[in-house]
Every structure is written in C-alpha cells, then in structure tokens.
Motif scaffolding. Structure first.
Motif, short mmCIF file in Angstrom:
data_model
loop_
_atom_site.label_atom_id
_atom_site.label_comp_id
_atom_site.label_asym_id
_atom_site.label_seq_id
_atom_site.Cartn_x
_atom_site.Cartn_y
_atom_site.Cartn_z
N ARG A 167 -1.41 36.68 3.75
CA ARG A 167 -0.34 37.14 2.87
C ARG A 167 -0.48 36.43 1.52
N ASN B 256 1.35 35.63 -2.05
CA ASN B 256 2.66 35.55 -2.70
C ASN B 256 2.50 35.12 -4.15
N VAL C 225 4.84 40.52 -2.78
CA VAL C 225 4.08 39.92 -1.69
C VAL C 225 3.19 41.01 -1.09
N VAL C 226 1.93 40.65 -0.82
CA VAL C 226 0.96 41.62 -0.31
C VAL C 226 0.22 41.04 0.88
N ASP C 227 0.10 41.81 1.94
CA ASP C 227 -0.76 41.46 3.07
C ASP C 227 -2.11 42.13 2.84
N GLU D 229 -1.28 31.85 4.37
CA GLU D 229 -0.34 32.15 3.28
C GLU D 229 -0.96 31.64 1.99
#
Length: 89
Positions: free
Chosen positions: A3, A5, A18-20, A79
C-alpha cells in the motif's frame, strides 16, 4: 499487495489517494502509482528519477536509504509512506 500512502501536504497540491499496487520493490510500486497519476512523478522524483531532496519515503516504518534506484524490497503487506521532509532550523 503493498500500500502506498501520501501525506496531506502532497494531497494539497495533487490528488494522490492511498493506492494498493502489485510490486516487489519500491521503484516498481512508485511506477505503478505514476502510471495512473503521471503528474505526481514530478513532486516525488527529480529529472534523474531520484527522490527529491525534500521528500522522505518510509517503507514499513523505516526511512529508505537508497534514494537513487529505489531498490528497497517490499512484502505483500508492506506500507509505503511518501511525505515532504521538514528542513530548516
């Protein structure tokens, strides 16, 4: 999937939710984000594709050491936090 952020300060200039992403390195993760948001590249990387001086990136709560080729490995649950660095005295 890792992920990515972005802080509110960057969001102020450009929409960067936010991108996965599917990636095994930090560089791959950022490239995936930039594919969908090409204007964000200029805020994060310089013209040599290195992290800009006033940008700090953390992977799993640790600041990255490699600002040149972004080879930091990512785990599926990693993250990534991209933020503007504070400077001055």
């Amino acid at each position: 999937m890792p992920r990515v952020n972005f802080t509110a300060n960057l969001n102020r200039h450009l929409d960067c939710p936010v991108v996965d992403v599917e990636a095994v390195t930090l560089g791959q993760a950022l490239e995936a984000v930039f594919r969908d948001n090409p204007r964000l590249r200029g805020y994060v990387l310089d013209d040599q594709n290195r992290v800009r001086q006033h940008i700090t990136i953390f992977v799993d709560s640790r600041p990255i050491c490699d600002h040149n080729d972004l080879s930091n490995p990512l785990e599926p649950a990693s993250e990534v936090f991209v933020m503007q660095a504070l400077s001055g005295g």
